[in-house]
Write an enzyme that holds these catalytic residues in place. Structure first.
Site, PDB file in Angstrom:
ATOM      1  N   HIS A  45       6.656   7.713  50.875  1.00  0.00           N
ATOM      2  CA  HIS A  45       6.878   7.849  49.643  1.00  0.00           C
ATOM      3  C   HIS A  45       7.552   6.526  49.525  1.00  0.00           C
ATOM      4  CE1 HIS A  45       9.773   8.992  46.463  1.00  0.00           C
ATOM      5  NE2 HIS A  45       8.510   9.073  45.843  1.00  0.00           N
ATOM      6  N   ARG A  46       6.844   5.786  48.501  1.00  0.00           N
ATOM      7  CA  ARG A  46       7.355   4.336  48.178  1.00  0.00           C
ATOM      8  C   ARG A  46       7.327   3.690  49.408  1.00  0.00           C
ATOM      9  NH1 ARG A  46      12.255   6.068  44.240  1.00  0.00           N
ATOM     10  NH2 ARG A  46      11.253   7.699  43.225  1.00  0.00           N
ATOM     11  N   GLU A  72       2.641   5.844  49.700  1.00  0.00           N
ATOM     12  CA  GLU A  72       2.533   5.769  48.294  1.00  0.00           C
ATOM     13  C   GLU A  72       3.052   4.834  47.430  1.00  0.00           C
ATOM     14  OE1 GLU A  72       4.404   7.908  44.635  1.00  0.00           O
ATOM     15  OE2 GLU A  72       5.611   6.872  46.030  1.00  0.00           O
ATOM     16  N   ASP A  74       3.986   3.044  43.747  1.00  0.00           N
ATOM     17  CA  ASP A  74       4.112   3.300  42.093  1.00  0.00           C
ATOM     18  C   ASP A  74       3.362   1.948  41.586  1.00  0.00           C
ATOM     19  OD1 ASP A  74       5.376   5.696  42.050  1.00  0.00           O
ATOM     20  OD2 ASP A  74       7.017   4.664  43.345  1.00  0.00           O
ATOM     21  N   HIS A  87       8.962   1.443  41.032  1.00  0.00           N
ATOM     22  CA  HIS A  87       9.163   2.638  40.681  1.00  0.00           C
ATOM     23  C   HIS A  87       9.589   3.061  39.168  1.00  0.00           C
ATOM     24  CE1 HIS A  87      11.004   6.719  39.965  1.00  0.00           C
ATOM     25  NE2 HIS A  87      10.125   7.037  40.443  1.00  0.00           N
ATOM     26  N   GLU A 146      -0.130   5.733  42.777  1.00  0.00           N
ATOM     27  CA  GLU A 146       0.734   6.571  41.421  1.00  0.00           C
ATOM     28  C   GLU A 146       0.563   5.614  40.315  1.00  0.00           C
ATOM     29  OE1 GLU A 146       4.518   8.307  41.571  1.00  0.00           O
ATOM     30  OE2 GLU A 146       4.407   8.665  39.410  1.00  0.00           O
ATOM     31  N   LYS A 148       2.151   4.899  37.397  1.00  0.00           N
ATOM     32  CA  LYS A 148       3.537   5.542  37.002  1.00  0.00           C
ATOM     33  C   LYS A 148       3.709   4.803  35.633  1.00  0.00           C
ATOM     34  CE  LYS A 148       6.724   6.592  38.942  1.00  0.00           C
ATOM     35  NZ  LYS A 148       7.014   8.148  38.771  1.00  0.00           N
ATOM     36  N   ASP A 272      10.325  10.397  52.029  1.00  0.00           N
ATOM     37  CA  ASP A 272      10.939   8.852  52.438  1.00  0.00           C
ATOM     38  C   ASP A 272      11.309   8.615  53.937  1.00  0.00           C
ATOM     39  OD1 ASP A 272      11.337   8.869  49.813  1.00  0.00           O
ATOM     40  OD2 ASP A 272      13.358   9.023  49.696  1.00  0.00           O
TER      41      ASP A 272
HETATM   42  O1  G3P Z   1       4.053  10.936  45.073  1.00  0.00           O
HETATM   43  C1  G3P Z   1       5.157  11.719  44.317  1.00  0.00           C
HETATM   44  C2  G3P Z   1       6.234  11.090  43.900  1.00  0.00           C
HETATM   45  O2  G3P Z   1       6.193   9.758  43.983  1.00  0.00           O
HETATM   46  C3  G3P Z   1       6.544  11.405  42.496  1.00  0.00           C
HETATM   47  O3  G3P Z   1       7.812  11.189  41.978  1.00  0.00           O
HETATM   48  O4  G3P Z   1       9.132   9.773  40.639  1.00  0.00           O
HETATM   49  O5  G3P Z   1       9.124   9.570  43.167  1.00  0.00           O
HETATM   50  O6  G3P Z   1       7.288   8.659  41.714  1.00  0.00           O
HETATM   51  P1  G3P Z   1       8.455   9.690  41.983  1.00  0.00           P
HETATM   52 CA    CA Z   2       5.796   7.662  43.118  1.00  0.00          CA
END
Ligand code: G3P
Ligand code: CA
Length: 284
Positions: A45-46, A72, A74, A87, A146, A148, A272
């Site tokens: 994640h990120r 992932e 953003d 993000h 994503e 965003k 994470d």
């Molecule tokens: O990939 C899902 C997740 O990233 C969504 O939430 O706020 O971390 O972008 P957020």
């Molecule tokens: Ca995200």
């Protein structure tokens, strides 16, 4: 006849074993029981943002080193129309600057320090461009992209599609690419531009009571229903699967959360800490 049936059964067993790995799951009494479990897709994640500042090359590199299946990212857009990885819609939390992302040009935003807030060893990390990320990692690790807050950036779907098409990444073949957003109209728009790329709808807690009709509607443009992990139940996972989509919940930050999702039969975990996803299904 018996010999034919035996050969057929063996063939089926060998074929099935290709898609499962042994897993060690708690049996409730504190001891470990062996069961068969499908491979869990591991999405950093990120980037591996538990170990390095989110949405920086340091975090993406860490995820690659940790052998996650996807990073992932953003994606947002600067004032001069460049795609970048960040993000929040302001730079306040993750850089030494202040103000909205869309108020900066690329040159200005890349002057900011996007690493020191996380740790001094990351001082000087820049906000990367989307193109830098895909050029560095295409074919090496999957990309979960994503969009965003796309409502703030008119045309962002086209820009992302152009960047992928210029590189011939719009027909992914063996490259793993997924595009997702909380903005479902934007997902629909992106799917129309990139019909060969799988897309996903992100679902926050307000989707806890998503209906079968809504899931069916999502399948007209999406292949994934990726919810906040707090709304995941066995029943929801089953209904998403019956609708014909996969489910990658977000965002795991403890081993306990990962273990809970393993038992829910989800297809992948957005985390994470990629090590929490590998720790469960593979015997160390
Ligand atoms: O990939 C899902 C997740 O990233 C969504 O939430 O706020 O971390 O972008 P957020
Ligand atoms: Ca995200």
């Amino acid at each position: 006849m018996i010999r034919k049936i035996t050969i057929l059964s063996l063939t089926v067993m060998i074929f099935a074993s290709m898609f499962t790995v042994p897993a060690f799951a708690s049996n409730g009494s504190g001891t470990q029981a062996v069961q068969q479990q499908k491979k869990m897709v591991n999405i950093a994640h990120r980037g591996a943002s538990g170990h390095a500042p989110e949405n920086t090359m340091a975090a993406f590199e860490k995820a690659f080193e940790m052998k996650a299946d996807y990073i992932e990212i953003d994606v947002q857009m600067t004032k001069d129309g460049e795609l970048i990885a960040i993000h929040d819609t302001t730079v306040n939390r993750t850089t030494n600057g202040t103000g909205s992302v869309g108020g900066y040009t690329l040159e200005e935003i890349q002057q900011l320090d996007a690493g020191s807030w996380f740790g001094q060893e990351f001082a000087g990390e820049q906000i990367p461009t989307f193109e830098e990320v895909i050029d560095t990692y295409r074919g090496k690790i999957g990309l979960l992209i994503e969009l965003k807050s796309p409502e703030l950036y008119p045309g962002v779907e086209e820009k992302v599609a152009e960047a992928l098409m210029e590189r011939n990444m719009h027909k992914p073949n063996n490259e793993k690419i997924i595009i997702q957003s909380f903005n479902h109209a934007s997902v629909q728009q992106s799917k129309a531009l990139l019909q060969n790329i799988p897309h996903g709808v992100l679902a926050g807690t307000s989707w806890a009571n998503v209906t079968d009709e809504q899931l069916a509607q999502f399948t007209t443009f999406a292949d994934f229903f990726n919810p906040n992990m707090s709304i995941v139940t066995d029943e929801l996972v089953d209904r998403v699967h019956i609708a014909g989509m996969k489910i990658y919940p977000y965002t795991v930050r403890t081993q306990e959360q990962a273990n809970n999702l393993f038992e829910r039969n989800v297809d992948g975990i957005i985390t994470d800490f990629p090590e929490y996803v590998y720790r469960h299904p593979v015997k160390n």
